[in-house]
Design a protein around this motif. Sequence first.
Motif, PDB file in Angstrom:
ATOM      1  N   LEU A  43      -4.689  46.808  38.309  1.00  0.00           N
ATOM      2  CA  LEU A  43      -3.996  46.622  37.032  1.00  0.00           C
ATOM      3  C   LEU A  43      -2.482  46.560  37.225  1.00  0.00           C
ATOM      4  O   LEU A  43      -1.803  45.758  36.581  1.00  0.00           O
ATOM      5  CB  LEU A  43      -4.360  47.736  36.048  1.00  0.00           C
ATOM      6  N   PHE A  44      -1.970  47.381  38.099  1.00  0.00           N
ATOM      7  CA  PHE A  44      -0.536  47.359  38.388  1.00  0.00           C
ATOM      8  C   PHE A  44      -0.124  46.016  38.982  1.00  0.00           C
ATOM      9  O   PHE A  44       0.894  45.439  38.589  1.00  0.00           O
ATOM     10  CB  PHE A  44      -0.172  48.503  39.341  1.00  0.00           C
ATOM     11  N   LEU A  45      -0.909  45.504  39.902  1.00  0.00           N
ATOM     12  CA  LEU A  45      -0.598  44.214  40.532  1.00  0.00           C
ATOM     13  C   LEU A  45      -0.673  43.067  39.511  1.00  0.00           C
ATOM     14  O   LEU A  45       0.162  42.157  39.530  1.00  0.00           O
ATOM     15  CB  LEU A  45      -1.530  43.945  41.710  1.00  0.00           C
ATOM     16  N   ILE A  46      -1.639  43.119  38.626  1.00  0.00           N
ATOM     17  CA  ILE A  46      -1.744  42.101  37.580  1.00  0.00           C
ATOM     18  C   ILE A  46      -0.525  42.163  36.661  1.00  0.00           C
ATOM     19  O   ILE A  46       0.065  41.133  36.322  1.00  0.00           O
ATOM     20  CB  ILE A  46      -3.056  42.271  36.780  1.00  0.00           C
ATOM     21  N   ALA A  47      -0.149  43.371  36.262  1.00  0.00           N
ATOM     22  CA  ALA A  47       1.017  43.538  35.391  1.00  0.00           C
ATOM     23  C   ALA A  47       2.287  43.037  36.087  1.00  0.00           C
ATOM     24  O   ALA A  47       3.125  42.369  35.462  1.00  0.00           O
ATOM     25  CB  ALA A  47       1.165  45.001  34.974  1.00  0.00           C
ATOM     26  N   LEU A  48       2.437  43.342  37.347  1.00  0.00           N
ATOM     27  CA  LEU A  48       3.604  42.891  38.120  1.00  0.00           C
ATOM     28  C   LEU A  48       3.636  41.370  38.208  1.00  0.00           C
ATOM     29  O   LEU A  48       4.696  40.750  38.033  1.00  0.00           O
ATOM     30  CB  LEU A  48       3.581  43.513  39.519  1.00  0.00           C
ATOM     31  N   ASN A  49       2.488  40.762  38.440  1.00  0.00           N
ATOM     32  CA  ASN A  49       2.392  39.305  38.508  1.00  0.00           C
ATOM     33  C   ASN A  49       2.771  38.678  37.161  1.00  0.00           C
ATOM     34  O   ASN A  49       3.530  37.706  37.108  1.00  0.00           O
ATOM     35  CB  ASN A  49       0.976  38.897  38.919  1.00  0.00           C
ATOM     36  N   LEU A  50       2.255  39.221  36.076  1.00  0.00           N
ATOM     37  CA  LEU A  50       2.579  38.699  34.750  1.00  0.00           C
ATOM     38  C   LEU A  50       4.064  38.849  34.436  1.00  0.00           C
ATOM     39  O   LEU A  50       4.690  37.946  33.890  1.00  0.00           O
ATOM     40  CB  LEU A  50       1.736  39.389  33.679  1.00  0.00           C
ATOM     41  N   TRP A  51       4.637  39.989  34.791  1.00  0.00           N
ATOM     42  CA  TRP A  51       6.057  40.223  34.534  1.00  0.00           C
ATOM     43  C   TRP A  51       6.909  39.210  35.303  1.00  0.00           C
ATOM     44  O   TRP A  51       7.873  38.659  34.776  1.00  0.00           O
ATOM     45  CB  TRP A  51       6.438  41.645  34.929  1.00  0.00           C
ATOM     46  N   THR A  52       6.525  38.933  36.531  1.00  0.00           N
ATOM     47  CA  THR A  52       7.252  37.958  37.355  1.00  0.00           C
ATOM     48  C   THR A  52       7.190  36.568  36.726  1.00  0.00           C
ATOM     49  O   THR A  52       8.196  35.858  36.667  1.00  0.00           O
ATOM     50  CB  THR A  52       6.670  37.920  38.781  1.00  0.00           C
ATOM     51  N   LYS A  53       6.021  36.183  36.247  1.00  0.00           N
ATOM     52  CA  LYS A  53       5.869  34.867  35.630  1.00  0.00           C
ATOM     53  C   LYS A  53       6.664  34.760  34.337  1.00  0.00           C
ATOM     54  O   LYS A  53       7.294  33.733  34.081  1.00  0.00           O
ATOM     55  CB  LYS A  53       4.391  34.574  35.378  1.00  0.00           C
ATOM     56  N   VAL A  54       6.645  35.796  33.523  1.00  0.00           N
ATOM     57  CA  VAL A  54       7.407  35.786  32.274  1.00  0.00           C
ATOM     58  C   VAL A  54       8.896  35.691  32.567  1.00  0.00           C
ATOM     59  O   VAL A  54       9.623  34.934  31.920  1.00  0.00           O
ATOM     60  CB  VAL A  54       7.083  37.036  31.417  1.00  0.00           C
ATOM     61  N   ASP A  55       9.356  36.437  33.540  1.00  0.00           N
ATOM     62  CA  ASP A  55      10.768  36.394  33.922  1.00  0.00           C
ATOM     63  C   ASP A  55      11.164  34.998  34.385  1.00  0.00           C
ATOM     64  O   ASP A  55      12.225  34.476  34.016  1.00  0.00           O
ATOM     65  CB  ASP A  55      11.037  37.423  35.028  1.00  0.00           C
ATOM     66  N   SER A  56      10.299  34.369  35.164  1.00  0.00           N
ATOM     67  CA  SER A  56      10.563  33.010  35.640  1.00  0.00           C
ATOM     68  C   SER A  56      10.613  32.029  34.463  1.00  0.00           C
ATOM     69  O   SER A  56      11.492  31.167  34.399  1.00  0.00           O
ATOM     70  CB  SER A  56       9.478  32.594  36.630  1.00  0.00           C
ATOM     71  N   LEU A  57       9.687  32.156  33.538  1.00  0.00           N
ATOM     72  CA  LEU A  57       9.665  31.271  32.371  1.00  0.00           C
ATOM     73  C   LEU A  57      10.900  31.455  31.493  1.00  0.00           C
ATOM     74  O   LEU A  57      11.441  30.478  30.964  1.00  0.00           O
ATOM     75  CB  LEU A  57       8.397  31.505  31.552  1.00  0.00           C
ATOM     76  N   GLU A  58      11.356  32.683  31.336  1.00  0.00           N
ATOM     77  CA  GLU A  58      12.567  32.927  30.554  1.00  0.00           C
ATOM     78  C   GLU A  58      13.765  32.222  31.186  1.00  0.00           C
ATOM     79  O   GLU A  58      14.594  31.644  30.488  1.00  0.00           O
ATOM     80  CB  GLU A  58      12.835  34.425  30.418  1.00  0.00           C
ATOM     81  N   GLY A  59      13.851  32.261  32.492  1.00  0.00           N
ATOM     82  CA  GLY A  59      14.936  31.570  33.193  1.00  0.00           C
ATOM     83  C   GLY A  59      14.869  30.069  32.994  1.00  0.00           C
ATOM     84  O   GLY A  59      15.888  29.403  32.771  1.00  0.00           O
ATOM     85  N   ARG A  60      13.673  29.522  33.059  1.00  0.00           N
ATOM     86  CA  ARG A  60      13.507  28.080  32.844  1.00  0.00           C
ATOM     87  C   ARG A  60      13.869  27.689  31.410  1.00  0.00           C
ATOM     88  O   ARG A  60      14.477  26.637  31.185  1.00  0.00           O
ATOM     89  CB  ARG A  60      12.076  27.668  33.164  1.00  0.00           C
TER      90      ARG A  60
END
Length: 93
Positions: free
Chosen positions: A12-29
Amino acid sequence: MEYIQLALIIILFLIALNLWTKVDSLEGRIKGLQYTLKQLTKQSGLPENPVNAALRKLIKEGEDIKAIKKARETLGLSLLEGKEYIDKLKEEN
């Protein structure tokens, strides 16, 4: 049994970390696209959205909540998007 719980927590921690990384990347885009859109609007000479004048007037009168409501109704924004839109108009002044 404890190992299974620990493994689930790690997964669950790894999934949450992966999602957070993707959201952060999308915000930058999105920020990059907003910048590009703003530059294109300036270069093409397109007029500003007409509702912005009314929103600035409401902001100047201290009616931020009414401005957010009007922005949401007119532009079809969520509550958070409406607040961010009004905050950006405030920063421009």
